[in-house]
Structure formats: structure tokens, C-alpha cells
Write an enzyme that holds these catalytic residues in place. Structure first.
Site, PDB file in Angstrom:
ATOM      1  N   TYR A   1       0.850  -1.194   0.000  1.00 25.45           N
ATOM      2  CA  TYR A   1       0.000   0.000   0.000  1.00 25.45           C
ATOM      3  C   TYR A   1       0.883   1.239   0.000  1.00 25.45           C
ATOM      4  CZ  TYR A   1       0.967   0.983   4.945  1.00 25.45           C
ATOM      5  OH  TYR A   1       1.588   1.291   6.135  1.00 25.45           O
ATOM      6  N   CYS A   2       0.256   2.395  -0.316  1.00 30.09           N
ATOM      7  CA  CYS A   2       0.999   3.657  -0.263  1.00 30.09           C
ATOM      8  C   CYS A   2       0.071   4.784   0.163  1.00 30.09           C
ATOM      9  CB  CYS A   2       1.736   3.941  -1.561  1.00 30.09           C
ATOM     10  SG  CYS A   2       0.725   3.963  -3.058  1.00 30.09           S
ATOM     11  N   ARG A   3      -0.002   5.868  -0.621  1.00 31.77           N
ATOM     12  CA  ARG A   3      -0.672   7.093  -0.159  1.00 31.77           C
ATOM     13  C   ARG A   3      -2.168   7.128  -0.420  1.00 31.77           C
ATOM     14  NH1 ARG A   3       4.108  10.536  -2.902  1.00 31.77           N
ATOM     15  NH2 ARG A   3       5.552  10.602  -1.123  1.00 31.77           N
TER      16      ARG A   3
END
Length: 222
Positions: A178-180
């Protein structure tokens, strides 16, 4: 003399919020602030804007009560004025755009879909599998964003370091990256790179801000 009705007054204020959202740079600044509070200097670097331009966009967001500011020494720190509400509003805006604007749909299909055609993992599914110890959660954001807050037990390997740190990831169970947020390319690129190297990997359906806004557990460093 006509008077403004309560409904008209509300709509005028809502229109000012909508006007504040009406710029790509301001939407990007909100995405960065959804990771945690930042100074104007930090935001200008992350968004690739001049200091003056960043400050001007932040003042517009502040007047619309979308962000708050606090002075700390020589710096002014900005943060979202209500994480859940602002993150939720941006998420709905994205969903509306994907449904109604053909150009957005094409970008989502041609760019994001080409990198990961598999169904992403939902927050509820990931939370259940986390508690059962069935997956490794991979946070590919920069270290400072990870330190401000991350998913429970997540391993932080920024995308730029992924190639040389593959040995830190297990090959005997699935990795969830996952990221932003839903349009952050970091997790898409990480998934594509790991699959070519034989890892079982999928993405979370959105990112850290949406996870936090949903009231799910988070951790921080320090």
C-alpha cells in the site's frame, strides 16, 4: 431588499469549499497532508512547487477550512482539518470522476489497470488476515511518512529501495502493498516489480489515509 435564505447561505459556503478543491495542485497537497502534518517547505518539495505557490494554495485551502495551520518556531505546520471528512470527500470525488468522466476512466484503465489487473484486497479482508498472521504488509512510502503513521506490523521499504531489499520480504506468504491512496503509483509499481521476481503480491484497495479515516488501527514510530 431580498435576504439570503439559510439554504442559499449554506450553498454559498459549500461552493467556496468546492472552489478550493478546484485545482490539481491543491488536491495533491491534500493527499500529502493526509499522510501527516507538514511544513510549507516540505510540501513544496513533495509537490514540486515553489514555496510561494505552495503557500498560496495552502491559504486557499485554509480559508475553506480544509486545512489548519500551527506555527512551530520558524515554521508553519499544516494538517487536514478533520482527517476522516476530508479524506472521505476526496475519495467520493475520485469515485464520481471515475464514473462520470471518460478521460479519468481511460487513465485508470490504461495506466493503473495495465500495472495491476488483479482485484485489490479490501480493508476488511486485510485486517482479518493481519490478525491471523497470514500476510506481510508492505508500506512503500518514504520513511518519514511511514514514521508518522502506518498499518499495524507493516514493513517499510520505500519503492526506490525495493530492488536491493528483496531479501527482507518472505516468499512463503502473500505480500500486500500500500501507499498514499488509490491513485498513488508507488504500490502499483511495487506490485509489478515484485511479481516479476516471483512474489505473491497484491495491493490494498486504497492507502494509509483511507485506512486511518475508517478508524482502523494504526501505529507510528517513536
Amino acid at each position: 431588499m431580498s435576504r439570503t435564505s439559510p439554504k442559499q447561505a449554506i450553498y454559498q459556503h459549500l461552493a467556496s469549499v468546492a472552489q478550493a478543491l478546484g485545482h490539481a495542485h491543491r488536491l495533491e497537497l491534500l493527499e500529502h497532508l493526509a499522510q501527516g502534518a507538514r511544513s510549507v517547505e516540505e510540501l513544496s518539495v513533495r509537490a514540486h512547487l515553489t514555496f510561494a505557490n505552495t503557500s498560496r494554495h495552502l491559504q486557499i485551502l485554509r480559508r475553506a477550512r480544509l486545512v489548519e495551520a500551527e506555527r512551530r518556531g520558524k515554521h508553519v505546520l499544516y494538517r487536514l482539518a478533520g482527517d476522516a471528512e476530508v479524506v472521505g470527500m476526496i475519495k467520493v470525488l475520485g469515485e464520481l470522476g471515475e464514473r462520470n468522466i471518460a478521460e479519468i476512466g481511460r487513465v485508470v484503465t490504461d495506466y493503473f489497470g495495465a500495472r495491476d489487473a488483479l482485484e485489490p484486497v479490501s480493508r476488511a479482508d486485510l485486517l482479518a488476515r493481519l490478525y491471523e498472521g497470514l500476510v506481510t504488509v508492505l508500506d512503500v512510502r518514504p520513511e518519514d511518512e511511514f514514521a508518522r503513521g502506518h498499518l499495524p506490523s507493516a514493513v517499510n521499504i520505500p519503492l526506490s529501495e525495493l530492488e536491493r531489499r528483496l531479501s527482507e520480504l518472505p516468499r512463503d506468504r502473500e505480500v500486500i502493498a500500500y501507499c498514499r491512496g488509490p491513485y498513488c503509483i508507488l504500490s502499483f509499481d511495487a506490485v509489478a516489480a515484485l511479481r516479476t521476481r516471483g512474489f505473491r503480491v497484491r495491493r490494498l484497495e486504497d492507502g494509509f489515509p483511507e485506512w486511518k479515516a475508517a478508524g482502523l488501527p494504526v501505529e507510528s514510530v517513536g
